[in-house]
Design a protein around this motif. Sequence first.
Motif, PDB file in Angstrom:
ATOM      1  N   ALA A   1      44.468  79.698  32.108  1.00 43.75           N
ATOM      2  CA  ALA A   1      43.212  79.324  32.781  1.00 43.75           C
ATOM      3  C   ALA A   1      43.088  77.814  32.912  1.00 43.75           C
ATOM      4  CB  ALA A   1      42.022  79.889  32.019  1.00 43.75           C
ATOM      5  N   PRO A   2      44.027  77.148  33.586  1.00 44.70           N
ATOM      6  CA  PRO A   2      43.979  75.682  33.680  1.00 44.70           C
ATOM      7  C   PRO A   2      42.777  75.159  34.453  1.00 44.70           C
ATOM      8  CG  PRO A   2      45.623  76.578  35.175  1.00 44.70           C
ATOM      9  CD  PRO A   2      45.166  77.715  34.312  1.00 44.70           C
ATOM     10  N   TRP A   3      42.227  75.983  35.347  1.00 49.61           N
ATOM     11  CA  TRP A   3      41.135  75.562  36.231  1.00 49.61           C
ATOM     12  C   TRP A   3      39.751  75.749  35.613  1.00 49.61           C
ATOM     13  CZ3 TRP A   3      44.241  79.761  36.540  1.00 49.61           C
ATOM     14  CH2 TRP A   3      43.631  80.986  36.286  1.00 49.61           C
ATOM     15  N   VAL A   4      39.670  76.470  34.508  1.00 53.15           N
ATOM     16  CA  VAL A   4      38.368  76.724  33.885  1.00 53.15           C
ATOM     17  C   VAL A   4      37.787  75.412  33.385  1.00 53.15           C
ATOM     18  CG1 VAL A   4      37.221  77.805  31.910  1.00 53.15           C
ATOM     19  CG2 VAL A   4      38.839  79.116  33.283  1.00 53.15           C
ATOM     20  N   ARG A   5      36.492  75.237  33.593  1.00 53.35           N
ATOM     21  CA  ARG A   5      35.851  73.969  33.268  1.00 53.35           C
ATOM     22  C   ARG A   5      35.059  74.078  31.971  1.00 53.35           C
ATOM     23  NH1 ARG A   5      35.322  69.458  36.244  1.00 53.35           N
ATOM     24  NH2 ARG A   5      36.361  70.548  37.962  1.00 53.35           N
ATOM     25  N   HIS A   6      35.224  73.088  31.111  1.00 51.25           N
ATOM     26  CA  HIS A   6      34.455  73.002  29.867  1.00 51.25           C
ATOM     27  C   HIS A   6      32.991  72.765  30.225  1.00 51.25           C
ATOM     28  CE1 HIS A   6      33.036  71.599  25.972  1.00 51.25           C
ATOM     29  NE2 HIS A   6      34.197  71.917  25.428  1.00 51.25           N
ATOM     30  N   PRO A   7      32.077  73.628  29.797  1.00 56.45           N
ATOM     31  CA  PRO A   7      30.679  73.534  30.260  1.00 56.45           C
ATOM     32  C   PRO A   7      29.918  72.319  29.754  1.00 56.45           C
ATOM     33  CG  PRO A   7      30.885  75.216  28.572  1.00 56.45           C
ATOM     34  CD  PRO A   7      32.278  74.778  28.904  1.00 56.45           C
ATOM     35  N   VAL A   8      30.417  71.648  28.733  1.00 54.38           N
ATOM     36  CA  VAL A   8      29.744  70.459  28.211  1.00 54.38           C
ATOM     37  C   VAL A   8      30.439  69.190  28.687  1.00 54.38           C
ATOM     38  CG1 VAL A   8      29.091  69.185  26.128  1.00 54.38           C
ATOM     39  CG2 VAL A   8      28.885  71.688  26.182  1.00 54.38           C
ATOM     40  N   LEU A   9      31.757  69.144  28.591  1.00 51.68           N
ATOM     41  CA  LEU A   9      32.517  67.948  28.956  1.00 51.68           C
ATOM     42  C   LEU A   9      32.746  67.840  30.463  1.00 51.68           C
ATOM     43  CD1 LEU A   9      35.177  68.078  26.090  1.00 51.68           C
ATOM     44  CD2 LEU A   9      33.041  66.774  26.167  1.00 51.68           C
ATOM     45  N   ASN A  10      32.536  68.964  31.187  1.00 51.16           N
ATOM     46  CA  ASN A  10      32.671  69.000  32.644  1.00 51.16           C
ATOM     47  C   ASN A  10      34.064  68.554  33.105  1.00 51.16           C
ATOM     48  OD1 ASN A  10      31.702  69.602  35.214  1.00 51.16           O
ATOM     49  ND2 ASN A  10      31.148  67.469  35.608  1.00 51.16           N
ATOM     50  N   ARG A  11      35.085  68.960  32.344  1.00 51.88           N
ATOM     51  CA  ARG A  11      36.476  68.730  32.740  1.00 51.88           C
ATOM     52  C   ARG A  11      37.232  70.035  32.594  1.00 51.88           C
ATOM     53  NH1 ARG A  11      35.480  64.027  29.897  1.00 51.88           N
ATOM     54  NH2 ARG A  11      36.873  64.402  28.139  1.00 51.88           N
ATOM     55  N   THR A  12      38.258  70.206  33.421  1.00 47.73           N
ATOM     56  CA  THR A  12      39.020  71.444  33.358  1.00 47.73           C
ATOM     57  C   THR A  12      39.889  71.457  32.103  1.00 47.73           C
ATOM     58  OG1 THR A  12      40.948  70.609  34.564  1.00 47.73           O
ATOM     59  CG2 THR A  12      39.107  71.516  35.869  1.00 47.73           C
ATOM     60  N   ILE A  13      40.341  72.636  31.748  1.00 52.00           N
ATOM     61  CA  ILE A  13      41.215  72.768  30.579  1.00 52.00           C
ATOM     62  C   ILE A  13      42.498  71.975  30.781  1.00 52.00           C
ATOM     63  CG2 ILE A  13      42.561  74.384  29.193  1.00 52.00           C
ATOM     64  CD1 ILE A  13      39.479  74.469  28.776  1.00 52.00           C
ATOM     65  N   GLU A  14      43.028  71.986  31.993  1.00 54.76           N
ATOM     66  CA  GLU A  14      44.242  71.233  32.274  1.00 54.76           C
ATOM     67  C   GLU A  14      43.991  69.729  32.106  1.00 54.76           C
ATOM     68  OE1 GLU A  14      48.178  70.352  33.243  1.00 54.76           O
ATOM     69  OE2 GLU A  14      47.203  72.198  32.562  1.00 54.76           O
ATOM     70  N   GLN A  15      42.860  69.247  32.550  1.00 52.51           N
ATOM     71  CA  GLN A  15      42.530  67.831  32.360  1.00 52.51           C
ATOM     72  C   GLN A  15      42.435  67.494  30.876  1.00 52.51           C
ATOM     73  OE1 GLN A  15      38.943  67.889  34.795  1.00 52.51           O
ATOM     74  NE2 GLN A  15      39.862  66.437  36.242  1.00 52.51           N
ATOM     75  N   LEU A  16      41.792  68.350  30.109  1.00 59.72           N
ATOM     76  CA  LEU A  16      41.662  68.109  28.668  1.00 59.72           C
ATOM     77  C   LEU A  16      43.031  68.108  27.993  1.00 59.72           C
ATOM     78  CD1 LEU A  16      38.542  70.319  27.850  1.00 59.72           C
ATOM     79  CD2 LEU A  16      38.629  67.827  28.034  1.00 59.72           C
ATOM     80  N   ARG A  17      43.904  68.996  28.409  1.00 61.03           N
ATOM     81  CA  ARG A  17      45.248  69.039  27.814  1.00 61.03           C
ATOM     82  C   ARG A  17      46.012  67.750  28.103  1.00 61.03           C
ATOM     83  NH1 ARG A  17      50.300  69.670  29.009  1.00 61.03           N
ATOM     84  NH2 ARG A  17      49.863  69.811  31.246  1.00 61.03           N
ATOM     85  N   ARG A  18      45.929  67.279  29.340  1.00 56.80           N
ATOM     86  CA  ARG A  18      46.641  66.058  29.700  1.00 56.80           C
ATOM     87  C   ARG A  18      46.068  64.854  28.971  1.00 56.80           C
ATOM     88  NH1 ARG A  18      47.376  66.699  36.317  1.00 56.80           N
ATOM     89  NH2 ARG A  18      48.811  68.499  36.237  1.00 56.80           N
ATOM     90  N   GLU A  19      44.762  64.817  28.819  1.00 58.56           N
ATOM     91  CA  GLU A  19      44.139  63.711  28.086  1.00 58.56           C
ATOM     92  C   GLU A  19      44.584  63.698  26.635  1.00 58.56           C
ATOM     93  OE1 GLU A  19      39.950  64.093  28.646  1.00 58.56           O
ATOM     94  OE2 GLU A  19      40.054  63.769  30.822  1.00 58.56           O
ATOM     95  N   LEU A  20      44.709  64.890  26.044  1.00 62.08           N
ATOM     96  CA  LEU A  20      45.134  64.957  24.645  1.00 62.08           C
ATOM     97  C   LEU A  20      46.600  64.528  24.507  1.00 62.08           C
ATOM     98  CD1 LEU A  20      44.242  65.758  21.793  1.00 62.08           C
ATOM     99  CD2 LEU A  20      45.098  68.065  22.255  1.00 62.08           C
ATOM    100  N   ASP A  21      47.405  64.847  25.511  1.00 63.53           N
ATOM    101  CA  ASP A  21      48.811  64.448  25.478  1.00 63.53           C
ATOM    102  C   ASP A  21      48.965  62.928  25.627  1.00 63.53           C
ATOM    103  OD1 ASP A  21      49.639  67.011  25.131  1.00 63.53           O
ATOM    104  OD2 ASP A  21      50.170  67.360  27.238  1.00 63.53           O
ATOM    105  N   GLY A  22      47.896  62.306  26.154  1.00 65.07           N
ATOM    106  CA  GLY A  22      47.932  60.851  26.301  1.00 65.07           C
ATOM    107  C   GLY A  22      48.622  60.423  27.570  1.00 65.07           C
TER     108      GLY A  22
END
Length: 271
Positions: free
Chosen positions: A250-271
């Motif tokens: 579900a890479p396109w699902v959006r975090h309801p609080v942070l308003n970013r997709t799961i894929e965006q959050l994963r990439r941010e965590l990877d740095g």
Amino acid sequence: MDTIYIKDLEVFANHGVYPEENKLGQKFVISADLSVDVRMAGLTDELEYSVNYGEVSHTIQDFLQKHTFKLIEAAAEGLAAELFCRYPLIRALRLEIQKPWAPVGLPLRTVSVEIRRSRHTVYIALGSNMGDKMAYLKEAVEKLSKLPGSSVKKVSDFIRTEPYGVTEQDEFLNGVLEMETLLTPQELLAQLHRIEAEANRERILRWGPRTLDLDILLYDQEVIDTEELHIPHIDLQNRDFVLVPLSQIAPWVRHPVLNRTIEQLRRELDG
């Protein structure tokens, strides 16, 4: 979402608290608003893309005549579950059951109960780092697929990850699944705890070793913060063992609080 309306369907059935109500029966009046995407039905003129309201009407009659309930609340709940089970295109519904001339000892026209129910999309994290890890996870997926009003739609790969929090323990096997359910978040949480207990899960040390760990990550776009339940799951955005398998299904699902997709959050965590 589009809506199919069934209004004031009259059914003679046997429901009531008093024995004579169950024995003699009476008329009930049912209305149902069915949320269904009928776009393709409208474009193709084919019934397979919609819900047959005549068939639904007969299903309502058959269910209410084959079962007996003391409360119309229970009749409505059971009928809603039956409609969702029989007609997968129904995404949500409003159901009203009227009981004309209910025996309350006073003159009245009708009493009624109205409920609104819908299918919910949920993402659940699975983890294990004790015993036969793969067997625990597969058994959990099987049990989740059999929960009432629920079905598992997707399961990620199971990945091996380093322990989080308490690091002096065996590595984990982690995954995420997508399921559809009629259960409320609280009802679902209770079922997860039951499945964990059946896997001999012991809650001794926070972030410690466990045979099975099941967590609700996302429930539609709900935001819930109670003493026992936090949705979205706390610290979701900082846990690669959750984001990696979740982004797989579900890479396109959006975090309801942070308003970013799961894929965006994963990439941010990877740095």
